[in-house]
Scaffold this active site. Structure first.
Site, PDB file in Angstrom:
ATOM      1  N   HIS A   1      -0.066   4.082  -7.796  1.00 55.78           N
ATOM      2  CA  HIS A   1      -0.957   5.240  -7.632  1.00 55.78           C
ATOM      3  C   HIS A   1      -2.195   5.154  -8.528  1.00 55.78           C
ATOM      4  O   HIS A   1      -2.808   6.179  -8.852  1.00 55.78           O
ATOM      5  CB  HIS A   1      -0.210   6.553  -7.918  1.00 55.78           C
ATOM      6  CG  HIS A   1       0.933   6.808  -7.000  1.00 55.78           C
ATOM      7  ND1 HIS A   1       1.864   7.822  -7.203  1.00 55.78           N
ATOM      8  CD2 HIS A   1       1.342   6.182  -5.858  1.00 55.78           C
ATOM      9  CE1 HIS A   1       2.767   7.804  -6.241  1.00 55.78           C
ATOM     10  NE2 HIS A   1       2.473   6.819  -5.417  1.00 55.78           N
ATOM     11  N   LEU A  25       0.865  -1.170   0.000  1.00 48.46           N
ATOM     12  CA  LEU A  25       0.000   0.000   0.000  1.00 48.46           C
ATOM     13  C   LEU A  25       0.904   1.223   0.000  1.00 48.46           C
ATOM     14  O   LEU A  25       1.963   1.222   0.636  1.00 48.46           O
ATOM     15  CB  LEU A  25      -0.892   0.038   1.244  1.00 48.46           C
ATOM     16  CG  LEU A  25      -1.900  -1.103   1.441  1.00 48.46           C
ATOM     17  CD1 LEU A  25      -2.634  -0.922   2.765  1.00 48.46           C
ATOM     18  CD2 LEU A  25      -2.883  -1.169   0.288  1.00 48.46           C
ATOM     19  N   ASP A  26       0.500   2.290  -0.713  1.00 53.35           N
ATOM     20  CA  ASP A  26       1.257   3.534  -0.656  1.00 53.35           C
ATOM     21  C   ASP A  26       1.429   3.961   0.794  1.00 53.35           C
ATOM     22  O   ASP A  26       0.578   3.658   1.638  1.00 53.35           O
ATOM     23  CB  ASP A  26       0.516   4.652  -1.399  1.00 53.35           C
ATOM     24  CG  ASP A  26       0.419   4.401  -2.895  1.00 53.35           C
ATOM     25  OD1 ASP A  26       1.176   3.556  -3.404  1.00 53.35           O
ATOM     26  OD2 ASP A  26      -0.419   5.053  -3.541  1.00 53.35           O
ATOM     27  N   MET A  27       2.493   4.696   1.065  1.00 54.74           N
ATOM     28  CA  MET A  27       2.747   5.141   2.432  1.00 54.74           C
ATOM     29  C   MET A  27       1.547   5.904   2.992  1.00 54.74           C
ATOM     30  O   MET A  27       1.166   5.733   4.154  1.00 54.74           O
ATOM     31  CB  MET A  27       3.990   6.022   2.487  1.00 54.74           C
ATOM     32  CG  MET A  27       4.350   6.469   3.900  1.00 54.74           C
ATOM     33  SD  MET A  27       5.895   7.384   4.012  1.00 54.74           S
ATOM     34  CE  MET A  27       5.401   8.947   3.295  1.00 54.74           C
ATOM     35  N   THR A  74      -1.584   5.651   2.061  1.00 52.52           N
ATOM     36  CA  THR A  74      -2.815   4.857   2.063  1.00 52.52           C
ATOM     37  C   THR A  74      -2.876   4.000   3.316  1.00 52.52           C
ATOM     38  O   THR A  74      -1.893   3.368   3.695  1.00 52.52           O
ATOM     39  CB  THR A  74      -2.877   3.956   0.813  1.00 52.52           C
ATOM     40  OG1 THR A  74      -2.783   4.767  -0.354  1.00 52.52           O
ATOM     41  CG2 THR A  74      -4.173   3.168   0.779  1.00 52.52           C
TER      42      THR A  74
END
Length: 457
Positions: free
Chosen positions: A402, A284-286, A288
């Site tokens: 993203h 997961l993105d930082m 998110t």
């Protein structure tokens, strides 16, 4: 909450502890006014099995709350030479009842006087005066609670100290009463002050003469503190996998530089020594938040990675878009009031502006997302102002970097950035990206059982 550690060994010692209380070898001593009545109602007992730095095993025990403390029966010690040494270390409360009473005593007399005055006025029908006095009493009660909260300090798994007030500030609301007094919190705090490693943790409900029953950590209180103490919010764990609720701001995997070493993977290795180094099976993105699956073994990692590659794992995200979708001007915005659909957009990395991704019909890789409009909501910003936003459900069919943020923000998508998006939109001070991985379904890599996890929006 799901138990963050193995429970079987601690449960065994919990039952040993209960038998020793029944036999009179140990005693539950009341430390506050509601004396022996509480024993008749049952007591929550916690046991934590730890390993010291020298490899020696230690067993900690404590009752929940501040009303009871465990101690050995001195009579048994003096009258019997056959009594075995106590295998337990009895852990005291994080804050003693005496200190709590001292903090409460500042306003206690005035609160009681106000309560009596309110009751007298209510009997006479003086409602307006009652309302004013209740407001005054609430202020005093809140002040007293604040004084108690200031007493609570805890140790995390690395030995760092944090305060209850820090957690209250982060959450923006007052905690439930009794916060910090659950037996799991006491036991872990004590172990972490010593630098001991937790092996097994369980709490049992004890009633005299009955078999103690296992009780999971409580959501209302333990969920406030355990994630900070352990470094991770554990939704599920066993010998093979761990499923966590990753907070916004935490990397899934460690970065290359020293300041970016902290991640879900590194915290997992601290919480469960011996797990594989590269444990994340997806990312997961930082910014998110939400459900992240980690593997403890190579076998589990290979199996789960294969499930992701074969796209047999179902994932769902929720996002708050910074506007009303029906009024948006993006190329992919619904033109005829559609409430759901599927959109594919090509994106690639912008090498001159990492980690940004840009729309590129020629060099971009397609990212496909199913979406559903869940309706308009009111979002309250950190400064207290409000705005209308759209709640979306996203099901990514591909795993592009993203992907969901770009679908939301790009003019070729919905042209409505996700609230709090620091890369493709606006992020106010104190604001977090309003994108959460709230649902996942996969097959357990060893048992073959279908696993399903979901979070509240």
């Amino acid at each position: 909450m799901f138990p963050p550690f193995e429970t079987e060994l601690a449960l065994h010692y919990g039952r040993v502890l209960a038998k020793k209380i029944d036999s009179g070898e140990y005693r539950l001593i009341p430390k506050t006014k509601p004396s022996m009545e509480r024993l008749n109602q049952g007591v929550m007992l916690g046991v934590l099995v730890c390993t010291c730095e020298n490899g020696k095993r230690v067993i900690l025990a404590a009752p929940s709350g501040i009303h009871w403390e465990l101690e050995e029966n001195c009579c048994n010690q003096n009258n019997s030479q056959s009594v075995k040494p106590n295998p337990f270390i009895f852990v005291p409360p994080v804050v003693s009842p005496e200190k709590i009473n001292e903090a409460l005593s500042k306003n206690d007399k005035e609160i009681h006087e106000l309560t009596k005055e309110i009751e007298d006025l209510k009997a006479g029908g003086f409602d307006k005066q009652v309302s004013e006095l209740k407001e005054k009493r609430t202020k005093l009660t809140t002040e007293s609670l604040s004084l108690v909260h200031c007493l609570y300090k805890f140790h995390d798994i690395k030995g760092n100290v944090f305060t209850l007030n820090e957690i209250i500030k982060e959450k923006g609301v007052l905690p439930p009463t009794g916060i910090g007094d659950c037996c799991e919190i006491k036991l872990l705090d004590y172990a972490f002050t010593k630098g001991w490693k937790a092996e097994s943790l369980a709490q049992v409900f004890y009633e005299k003469g009955k078999m103690p029953s296992f009780v999971e950590p409580c959501d209302s209180r333990c969920s406030w503190l355990l994630p900070r103490m352990l470094g991770l919010y554990v939704l599920y764990q066993d010998k093979h996998i761990c499923v966590i609720n990753k907070p916004s701001g935490l990397l899934s995997v460690p970065g290359r530089t020293e300041e970016n070493k902290d991640s879900a993977e590194t915290r997992l290795s601290i919480l469960y020594p011996g797990v594989i180094t590269q444990s994340a099976v997806h990312r997961l993105d930082m910014e998110t938040s939400g459900i992240l699956v980690l593997a403890k073994t190579e076998e589990a990692h290979r199996n789960l990675r294969l499930q992701f590659e074969n796209q047999t794992i179902e994932k769902k995200y929720t996002a708050l878009l910074s506007g009303i979708l029906e009024k948006s001007t993006g190329d992919a915005s619904p033109k005829h009031g559609e409430k759901s659909g599927e959109t594919t957009l090509p994106f690639r990395l912008d090498p001159e502006n990492r980690p940004h991704q840009i729309y590129d019909e020629i060099e971009g890789k397609p990212g496909t997302t199913q979406w559903r409009n869940l309706g308009v909501e009111t979002y309250v910003k950190p400064d207290g102002s409000k705005q209308k936003c759209t709640r979306m459900e996203y099901i990514p069919k591909t795993g592009r970097t993203h992907q969901l943020r770009l679908l939301s923000a790009s003019i070729h998508g919905f042209n409505l950035p996700i609230i709090g998006d620091s890369l493709y939109g606006t992020c106010l001070p104190g604001e977090k990206l309003q994108l959460k991985a709230f649902y996942i379904k996969f097959i357990h890599p060893v048992s073959g059982i279908e696993m399903e996890f979901s979070l509240n929006f």
